[in-house]
Design an enzyme around this catalytic site. Sequence first.
Site, mmCIF file in Angstrom:
data_model
loop_
_atom_site.group_PDB
_atom_site.id
_atom_site.type_symbol
_atom_site.label_atom_id
_atom_site.label_comp_id
_atom_site.label_asym_id
_atom_site.label_seq_id
_atom_site.Cartn_x
_atom_site.Cartn_y
_atom_site.Cartn_z
ATOM 1 N N ASP A 64 6.998 -0.678 11.690
ATOM 2 C CA ASP A 64 7.787 -0.244 10.538
ATOM 3 C C ASP A 64 8.399 1.127 10.845
ATOM 4 O O ASP A 64 7.760 2.005 11.421
ATOM 5 C CB ASP A 64 6.902 -0.163 9.286
ATOM 6 C CG ASP A 64 7.716 -0.091 8.003
ATOM 7 O OD1 ASP A 64 7.709 -1.083 7.248
ATOM 8 O OD2 ASP A 64 8.362 0.955 7.767
ATOM 9 N N ASN A 108 5.449 -8.208 -0.042
ATOM 10 C CA ASN A 108 6.148 -7.883 -1.283
ATOM 11 C C ASN A 108 7.221 -8.937 -1.529
ATOM 12 O O ASN A 108 7.978 -9.286 -0.621
ATOM 13 C CB ASN A 108 6.787 -6.494 -1.184
ATOM 14 C CG ASN A 108 5.748 -5.398 -1.044
ATOM 15 O OD1 ASN A 108 4.698 -5.452 -1.678
ATOM 16 N ND2 ASN A 108 6.020 -4.416 -0.203
ATOM 17 N N HIS A 138 8.897 -10.874 5.238
ATOM 18 C CA HIS A 138 8.135 -10.042 6.163
ATOM 19 C C HIS A 138 6.752 -9.808 5.594
ATOM 20 O O HIS A 138 6.595 -9.633 4.393
ATOM 21 C CB HIS A 138 8.825 -8.699 6.445
ATOM 22 C CG HIS A 138 9.218 -7.940 5.211
ATOM 23 N ND1 HIS A 138 10.305 -8.301 4.431
ATOM 24 C CD2 HIS A 138 8.676 -6.846 4.606
ATOM 25 C CE1 HIS A 138 10.422 -7.460 3.413
ATOM 26 N NE2 HIS A 138 9.442 -6.577 3.488
ATOM 27 N N HIS A 158 3.649 -7.161 5.992
ATOM 28 C CA HIS A 158 3.208 -5.878 6.529
ATOM 29 C C HIS A 158 1.764 -6.038 7.011
ATOM 30 O O HIS A 158 0.930 -6.543 6.267
ATOM 31 C CB HIS A 158 3.191 -4.805 5.436
ATOM 32 C CG HIS A 158 4.501 -4.542 4.768
ATOM 33 N ND1 HIS A 158 5.224 -3.381 4.973
ATOM 34 C CD2 HIS A 158 5.214 -5.261 3.869
ATOM 35 C CE1 HIS A 158 6.321 -3.405 4.216
ATOM 36 N NE2 HIS A 158 6.340 -4.526 3.528
#
Length: 124
Positions: A36, A94, A107, A109
């Site tokens: 990230d 999310n 995606h 995380h």
Amino acid sequence: MSQPIYDDENIFAKILRGEIPCNKVDECDHTLSFHDIQPQAPVHVLVIPKGPYVNMTDFSEKAPPEAQAAYIAALGRVAKMVGVAEDGYRLIANTGTNGHQDVPHLHVHIMGGQPLGRMMPSAH
Ligand code: 5GP
């Protein structure tokens, strides 16, 4: 509820096309994983499918079984590669407005490298 239309100009689509760089951790036929750009933990990696899926709902409905299996395998493989598997880590996907998703390409995380506290700071 129908899923939003996939936007080809989102930042992760550009990374997949090689139009902007990323700090790659891992790649297979179906997935790409990279650090990230604004890490929120000592280890903060994003795992994305190569196909055009907006979020996990979209992916689970439309992605072929081999892409879904490869995505799950990538999550576990990358967690090991970045050294968080033993001490533990958190996976976050999310999704949509309430999930505060900023980039409209699925995606997950992977976050770790230190104790992360409770999942929701306000939760009991
Ligand atoms: P979201 O809020 O959508 O779950 O998370 C999007 C994540 O993408 C954020 O953690 C943000 O730092 C990361 N991000 C946004 N743009 C880029 C970029 O150009 N490169 C990388 N490596 N990460 C990005």
